[in-house]
Design a protein around this motif. Structure first.
Motif: not given
Length: 128
Positions: A14-20, A66-68, A84-88, A98-100
């Motif tokens: 369970q994760r999301v990818e955010l533009p970074y 967090h995974h960069l 940026l890959v984030v645990n969800r 996502p901003q946080r």
């Protein structure tokens, strides 16, 4: 104080990818290589520069938050993070903003690069 090392866990499914987007110079990579290691019970984060990534885990649980991923290539003296890959997994990390997440990673990177703890840019009771 090194018991956190035995707790380090992989990123859950369970994760999301955010533009970074951020470029790290060779000097910054050397600073990141020192890591962000807990020095006392109140230090809640572990930051590790690995081959091809920067990873942040919670020190008490080992949860991978967090995974960069880092890329190296022609014309890049250091390395570049492109997402940026984030645990969800809500059992491991309650934040869904996502901003946080982006603010938190910038705060952790600033701490890791400087070696000095800075106050977080949000109220402590929301530390996620």
């Amino acid at each position: 104080m090194r018991d956190w090392l035995t707790k380090v866990q992989p990123m859950p499914r369970q994760r999301v990818e955010l533009p970074y987007s951020r470029e790290f110079s060779p000097e910054e990579l050397r600073a990141l290589a020192r890591g962000l290691l807990p020095e006392d019970f109140d230090d809640r984060w572990v930051g590790l520069l690995r081959e091809g990534s920067i990873d942040f885990h919670r020190s008490w649980t080992g949860y991978h938050i967090h995974h960069l991923p880092l890329e190296r290539g022609p014309g890049v003296a250091g390395a570049v993070a492109t997402k940026l890959v984030v645990n969800r997994d809500p059992r491991q990390y309650r934040n869904t903003d996502p901003q946080r997440d982006l603010e938190q990673v910038e705060w952790l990177l600033r701490w890791m690069l400087s070696g000095e703890r800075h106050p977080p840019p949000w109220p402590l009771h929301q530390a996620g």
